[in-house]
Design a protein around this motif. Sequence first.
Motif, PDB file in Angstrom:
ATOM      1  N   THR A   1      -5.362  59.780  70.617  1.00 50.14           N
ATOM      2  CA  THR A   1      -6.704  58.576  71.159  1.00 50.14           C
ATOM      3  C   THR A   1      -6.543  57.786  71.812  1.00 50.14           C
ATOM      4  N   GLY A   2      -7.200  57.374  72.331  1.00 53.45           N
ATOM      5  CA  GLY A   2      -7.142  55.812  73.305  1.00 53.45           C
ATOM      6  C   GLY A   2      -8.557  55.354  73.140  1.00 53.45           C
ATOM      7  N   ILE A   3      -8.564  54.722  74.654  1.00 58.50           N
ATOM      8  CA  ILE A   3      -9.849  54.240  75.393  1.00 58.50           C
ATOM      9  C   ILE A   3      -9.013  53.032  76.556  1.00 58.50           C
ATOM     10  N   GLY A   4     -10.073  53.381  77.805  1.00 50.92           N
ATOM     11  CA  GLY A   4      -9.861  52.350  78.990  1.00 50.92           C
ATOM     12  C   GLY A   4      -8.443  52.790  79.679  1.00 50.92           C
ATOM     13  N   LYS A   5      -7.729  52.087  79.959  1.00 51.03           N
ATOM     14  CA  LYS A   5      -6.441  53.022  80.775  1.00 51.03           C
ATOM     15  C   LYS A   5      -5.421  53.428  79.365  1.00 51.03           C
ATOM     16  N   SER A   6      -5.245  53.132  78.477  1.00 48.84           N
ATOM     17  CA  SER A   6      -4.263  53.881  76.813  1.00 48.84           C
ATOM     18  C   SER A   6      -4.797  55.089  76.888  1.00 48.84           C
ATOM     19  N   GLY A   7      -6.604  55.180  76.933  1.00 49.07           N
ATOM     20  CA  GLY A   7      -7.459  56.877  76.730  1.00 49.07           C
ATOM     21  C   GLY A   7      -6.474  57.685  77.855  1.00 49.07           C
ATOM     22  N   HIS A   8      -6.528  56.911  78.857  1.00 48.73           N
ATOM     23  CA  HIS A   8      -5.830  57.967  80.027  1.00 48.73           C
ATOM     24  C   HIS A   8      -4.412  57.921  79.703  1.00 48.73           C
ATOM     25  N   VAL A   9      -3.881  57.598  79.289  1.00 43.46           N
ATOM     26  CA  VAL A   9      -2.517  57.722  78.544  1.00 43.46           C
ATOM     27  C   VAL A   9      -2.386  58.964  77.385  1.00 43.46           C
ATOM     28  N   ALA A  10      -3.572  58.275  76.718  1.00 47.59           N
ATOM     29  CA  ALA A  10      -3.350  59.067  75.810  1.00 47.59           C
ATOM     30  C   ALA A  10      -3.403  60.845  76.045  1.00 47.59           C
ATOM     31  N   LYS A  11      -4.569  60.990  77.788  1.00 53.06           N
ATOM     32  CA  LYS A  11      -5.156  62.280  77.356  1.00 53.06           C
ATOM     33  C   LYS A  11      -3.740  63.365  78.446  1.00 53.06           C
ATOM     34  N   LYS A  12      -2.818  62.096  79.101  1.00 49.16           N
ATOM     35  CA  LYS A  12      -1.924  62.775  79.409  1.00 49.16           C
ATOM     36  C   LYS A  12      -0.830  63.101  78.236  1.00 49.16           C
ATOM     37  N   ILE A  13      -0.260  62.227  76.979  1.00 49.63           N
ATOM     38  CA  ILE A  13       0.607  62.908  76.244  1.00 49.63           C
ATOM     39  C   ILE A  13      -0.317  63.799  75.229  1.00 49.63           C
ATOM     40  N   ALA A  14      -1.432  64.061  75.522  1.00 50.73           N
ATOM     41  CA  ALA A  14      -1.392  65.661  74.312  1.00 50.73           C
ATOM     42  C   ALA A  14      -1.815  66.532  74.822  1.00 50.73           C
ATOM     43  N   ALA A  15      -1.505  66.524  76.383  1.00 52.94           N
ATOM     44  CA  ALA A  15      -1.658  67.607  77.341  1.00 52.94           C
ATOM     45  C   ALA A  15      -0.390  67.879  76.964  1.00 52.94           C
ATOM     46  N   THR A  16       0.891  67.029  77.398  1.00 48.52           N
ATOM     47  CA  THR A  16       2.293  67.230  76.923  1.00 48.52           C
ATOM     48  C   THR A  16       2.621  67.960  76.086  1.00 48.52           C
ATOM     49  N   LEU A  17       2.321  67.266  74.897  1.00 47.10           N
ATOM     50  CA  LEU A  17       2.458  67.922  73.234  1.00 47.10           C
ATOM     51  C   LEU A  17       1.691  69.144  73.419  1.00 47.10           C
ATOM     52  N   ALA A  18       0.857  69.311  74.402  1.00 47.30           N
ATOM     53  CA  ALA A  18      -0.277  71.062  74.254  1.00 47.30           C
ATOM     54  C   ALA A  18       0.795  72.353  75.106  1.00 47.30           C
ATOM     55  N   SER A  19       1.483  71.795  76.479  1.00 49.31           N
ATOM     56  CA  SER A  19       2.197  72.742  76.620  1.00 49.31           C
ATOM     57  C   SER A  19       3.347  72.608  76.175  1.00 49.31           C
ATOM     58  N   THR A  20       3.953  71.936  75.057  1.00 50.39           N
ATOM     59  CA  THR A  20       5.342  72.359  74.517  1.00 50.39           C
ATOM     60  C   THR A  20       5.790  72.706  73.561  1.00 50.39           C
ATOM     61  N   GLY A  21       4.363  73.190  73.084  1.00 50.24           N
ATOM     62  CA  GLY A  21       4.602  73.666  71.198  1.00 50.24           C
ATOM     63  C   GLY A  21       3.874  72.867  69.879  1.00 50.24           C
ATOM     64  N   THR A  22       3.160  71.901  70.326  1.00 46.61           N
ATOM     65  CA  THR A  22       2.636  70.908  69.485  1.00 46.61           C
ATOM     66  C   THR A  22       1.193  71.184  69.919  1.00 46.61           C
ATOM     67  N   PRO A  23       0.408  71.640  69.371  1.00 48.32           N
ATOM     68  CA  PRO A  23      -1.405  72.428  69.107  1.00 48.32           C
ATOM     69  C   PRO A  23      -1.938  70.850  69.761  1.00 48.32           C
ATOM     70  N   SER A  24      -2.789  70.276  70.406  1.00 46.06           N
ATOM     71  CA  SER A  24      -2.829  68.786  70.541  1.00 46.06           C
ATOM     72  C   SER A  24      -3.941  68.716  71.771  1.00 46.06           C
ATOM     73  N   PHE A  25      -5.165  68.194  71.135  1.00 41.95           N
ATOM     74  CA  PHE A  25      -6.469  67.654  72.342  1.00 41.95           C
ATOM     75  C   PHE A  25      -6.189  65.454  72.012  1.00 41.95           C
ATOM     76  N   PHE A  26      -6.989  66.105  73.451  1.00 37.71           N
ATOM     77  CA  PHE A  26      -7.124  64.367  72.838  1.00 37.71           C
ATOM     78  C   PHE A  26      -8.775  64.156  72.997  1.00 37.71           C
ATOM     79  N   MET A  27      -9.077  62.548  72.394  1.00 35.65           N
ATOM     80  CA  MET A  27     -10.287  62.628  71.784  1.00 35.65           C
ATOM     81  C   MET A  27     -10.257  61.290  72.514  1.00 35.65           C
ATOM     82  N   HIS A  28     -11.850  61.300  72.887  1.00 31.22           N
ATOM     83  CA  HIS A  28     -11.671  59.732  73.637  1.00 31.22           C
ATOM     84  C   HIS A  28     -11.762  58.645  72.810  1.00 31.22           C
ATOM     85  N   GLY A  29     -12.047  57.292  72.178  1.00 33.79           N
ATOM     86  CA  GLY A  29     -12.132  56.799  71.685  1.00 33.79           C
ATOM     87  C   GLY A  29     -13.416  56.690  71.349  1.00 33.79           C
ATOM     88  N   ALA A  30     -14.277  56.250  72.773  1.00 31.85           N
ATOM     89  CA  ALA A  30     -15.262  55.693  72.366  1.00 31.85           C
ATOM     90  C   ALA A  30     -16.359  57.389  71.889  1.00 31.85           C
TER      91      ALA A  30
END
Length: 329
Positions: free
Chosen positions: A55-84
Amino acid sequence: MKNAATTPRAHPLESAHRTFSIEISALQALDARLDDSFSRAVEIILGCAGRVIVTGIGKSGHVAKKIAATLASTGTPSFFMHGAEAIHGDLGMLTQQDAVLAISYSGSAPELLTILSVAKRLGVPFVAVTGHPQSELAVNADLHLNAHVEQEACPLNLAPTASTTAALVLGDALAVACLEARNFSAEDFALSHPGGALGRRLLTHVSDIMRVGQALPIVQADTSMPDVLREMSHKGMGMTIVVDHNKRPLGIFTDGDLRRLIVRHGDIRSLTVADGMSRHPKCVAPNAMAVEAATLMDANRLTQVLVTDPSGALLGALHMHDLLAAKVI
């Protein structure tokens, strides 16, 4: 306000080099600062029985969304949750089996602090990535990863640039460390990327794309050459399969065999396919990966292979065009 025409401007290349230099320095400092907290973060992620909520918000939210996608695609079930969105209902997705990875350079985003309080009530592990170790988020998280940077690449030191790069690379490092700990393979990667080139190469079997039934050009050994050519032209595989009375393959007759037969005999109308067929054709199993068939065809300079079962019975055939159409090669 200064006149834009008289304000000195940095050359674009100078600006780019400066940006690269600042961000590279930030990553080098981050690398040197890594300690056991990183290993503990990996242990938290690996021990998560549910999903890693990033999770994150603002620019950090964009980074968090990419990290969640990378985790999910490499074997770690994950999703992004927008802070707001999280504090307006999406926190209902959080379960006691999950873990939270929160990205906030300031460490003071009120939305993430609210998520932290909910996570604590649920007993959910909370890992914070901030640039301020003394911030409220960092101090109260179960684990803090320090992503501090000395300066942003922005000449005003305002726009998140070096700080977002540091957080993104730290997230990539977590994903890769977890990938390696899980012995995540290329085949595993393909399962989460079935629509990509790697997925097609590693998930497509010969049986998925082979030609069968009426699409197969088939003749018997005593078939006359005019009839053979009609069968080849009608089925469009650049060859015909020669079978016995039990429909078991005896050989294959290709466009190349036709040219060689004409060179030897000139008039071939009185000949049968047995006079020019190639015996012992290359075969693959239906459960073989399509990429294996492509390798076999390339190694032997073939454009077609037969598909047979373990007993040698004919099941189908594969043309190089089939591999191209399936985007296996």
